[in-house]
Design an enzyme around this catalytic site. Structure first.
Site, PDB file in Angstrom:
ATOM      1  CG  ASP A 217      -1.895   1.108   1.270  1.00  0.00           C
ATOM      2  OD1 ASP A 217      -2.717   1.179   0.343  1.00  0.00           O
ATOM      3  OD2 ASP A 217      -1.868   1.917   2.219  1.00  0.00           O
ATOM      4  CD  GLU A 280      -2.256   2.150  -3.489  1.00  0.00           C
ATOM      5  OE1 GLU A 280      -3.324   2.766  -3.631  1.00  0.00           O
ATOM      6  OE2 GLU A 280      -1.569   2.254  -2.463  1.00  0.00           O
TER       7      GLU A 280
END
Length: 558
Positions: A217, A280
């Site tokens: 993330d 990401e």
């Protein structure tokens, strides 16, 4: 919870996909938003046992791996992306034993497991941050600064939170701490060696439990520019992905990813099963994004340029070409994704208030995506043709960005509504206790049960396409070649395979390419399709607007 066995074919409890080097280069990876997939205990929230019970559905769909959103101990200020303990399962989702059983059960049916790791920030309830607020040495593990102004009453710089408002919150002692997202998500300071050591330990904990990789993330945000300079502009969230910002896509972040790649590679050799890292990462160009997947860094990066591309054939071709060129320059595969838990579902993006039109385009886009070289990510429910839920009452919304901006339409709640499994009324088999976000009353025809066995359904289209992708050697990783085409048409070949997309507003007639493998809409064929290629004098096929077709050509057509 409703029984699952009628909803998917029986699956052998043996690994159908033995360890294969570089499996990730053409894998189909299914994103499970844990809160919204399946609820086993009737509390209205999806959980790990619920996912385990639905593994036969995922195996029958034909995916290679699942990516699970965070299920760690968390106060849930941002759907679990505010982690209080990275080595514990939140009781809302189950236990550590449930996690171990899910991983083992997924492997038994040949599905690999990728879990989220959240290294840019922790929860404000993490033990480190609580100690930092108390004035302990842990303060060095975050970004604390003195404010500007006569009495330090102004934030240290002009950075804005992605969720709206300033990226700084003042503490009781007058200092400020950085949070690029919600105030409950203080950013970690990756200049501190203790942060590196802690995440090394966290990754090893889950790798030892058997996970096959990590979705990282905010992989682009872990390093901030020296001195944290002002940006000098407002609405900074709109700049993400279009330019380098002092808090995103700093060159120094790549050293962290190289550390993690060495760790992942050590596990692949030790256990005979390659483990991967997926970034990401928002970057202003495909070339910048490719830096995250150089041979000594992470294995994949999400292709947000493809996700955000409009339904316009020339734009789609430009994105496809630039994506393949950029990742190909570093020897990495390209990834393709249409939806995820952070964006409006692509059916609604393509169709706005026209569900039928959006569905036609969404079905065609799915076949286009699955035909491209590289790896594919599917977001739960897209295989059911689910639209964005746009009329959620304000009182049920939970997206923190909804509460930090004035009059915003609820950025992410509408794509996170629990998916429907069976039945005529909500919660459609999601669980016995309702659902944490209300489902529409008109989803009865979109359930897994309603679509199973219906050859014209979106679910059966996905099942058929994934089966073809698995069986046809020319799909997955490899080369493609564009063919000359009419306006509004994308036409390309791969070994033994041809994909034709009519993205224009009018039907298009073409010589029947070969044996039809899959189509997103009904076709009209003049004559009988041959077992092989045809010239212009043979039978023809008419593709309606917003239709994608797959054809076997050459030897595979026979």
């Amino acid at each position: 919870m409703s029984p699952v066995s009628p909803l998917s074919p029986a699956v052998s409890r043996t690994d159908r996909r033995p360890a294969v080097p570089r499996w990730w280069r053409d894998a189909v990876i299914y994103q499970v938003y844990v809160r919204s997939f399946a609820d086993s205990d009737g509390d209205g929230v999806g959980d790990l046992p619920g996912i385990r019970a639905r593994l036969p559905y995922l195996a029958g769909l034909g995916v290679d791996a699942v990516w699970l959103t965070p299920f760690y101990s968390s106060p849930q200020a941002d759907g679990g992306y505010d982690v209080a303990d990275y080595r514990a399962v939140d009781p809302l989702f189950g236990t550590l034993d449930d996690a171990a059983q899910l991983i083992a059960a997924a492997h038994e049916v040949g599905i690999r497991v990728i879990v989220d790791v959240v290294p840019n920030h922790t929860s404000d309830e993490h033990a480190w941050f609580r100690a930092a607020l108390a004035g302990g040495p842990e303060r060095d593990l975050y970004h604390f600064r003195q404010g500007r102004g006569e009495n330090g009453e102004l934030p240290p710089n002009d950075w804005e939170s992605v969720f709206g408002g300033p990226a700084w919150t003042r503490t009781r002692d007058g200092s400020w701490y950085l949070h690029l997202f919600a105030p409950q998500q203080p950013d970690l300071n990756w200049d501190a060696p203790a942060v590196h050591a802690e995440f090394d330990s966290i990754l090893r904990f889950w790798l030892d439990m058997g996970v096959d990789g990590f979705r990282v993330d905010v992989a682009h945000g872990m390093v901030k520019a020296a001195g944290m300079p002002d940006i000098g502009a407002r609405e900074q969230a709109k700049m993400i992905g279009t330019q380098i910002l002092p808090f995103f896509d700093q060159d120094e972040v790549h050293a962290i990813h190289r550390e993690w790649r060495r760790l992942l590679d050590s596990y692949g050799g030790r256990h005979g099963r390659e483990r991967i890292g997926v970034a990401e990462a928002w970057a202003p160009t495909p070339e910048r994004l490719a830096l995250y997947v150089r041979p000594d860094e992470l294995h994949q990066a999400f292709n947000f340029q493809f996700l955000s591309c409009p339904w316009e054939p020339a734009a789609m071709r430009r994105v496809i070409d630039s994506s393949l060129a950029a990742t190909g320059s570093v020897g990495a595969p390209t990834t393709w994704v249409l939806s995820n838990h952070d964006v409006v579902r692509h059916l609604t993006r393509y169709g706005a208030d026209d569900y039928a039109g959006g569905l036609r385009r969404a079905r065609a886009a799915a076949l286009l995506m699955l035909a491209l070289p590289g790896s594919v990510y599917l977001y739960q429910g897209e295989e059911l043709g689910l639209p964005e839920v746009r009329d959620l009452p304000d009182g049920v919304r939970q997206d923190p960005s909804f509460f930090r901006t004035d009059g915003q339409d609820g950025l992410r709640d509408g794509c996170r509504v629990p998916i429907p499994w069976d039945g005529e009324l909500p919660p459609y088999g999601f669980g016995s206790g309702g659902s944490w976000l209300p489902q529409p009353d008109d989803w009865r025809n979109l359930t897994v049960a309603a679509q199973t066995g219906d050859d014209g359904s979106t679910l059966e289209l996905y099942r058929r396409a994934l089966a073809v992708r698995r069986e046809l050697p020319g799909l997955g990783d490899g080369e493609m070649e564009w063919l000359p085409s009419a306006d509004g048409v994308l036409d390309f070949v791969r070994p033994g395979f041809r994909c034709v997309l009519n993205a224009g507003p009018e039907p298009v007639e073409l010589p029947t390419p070969g044996r039809l493998l899959a189509t997103s809409a009904d076709l009209r064929t003049d004559g009988t399709a041959p077992h092989g290629d045809l010239g212009a004098d043979g039978p023809t096929t008419t593709l309606p607007a917003d239709t994608c077709t797959w054809w076997a050509i050459g030897r595979t057509a026979r």
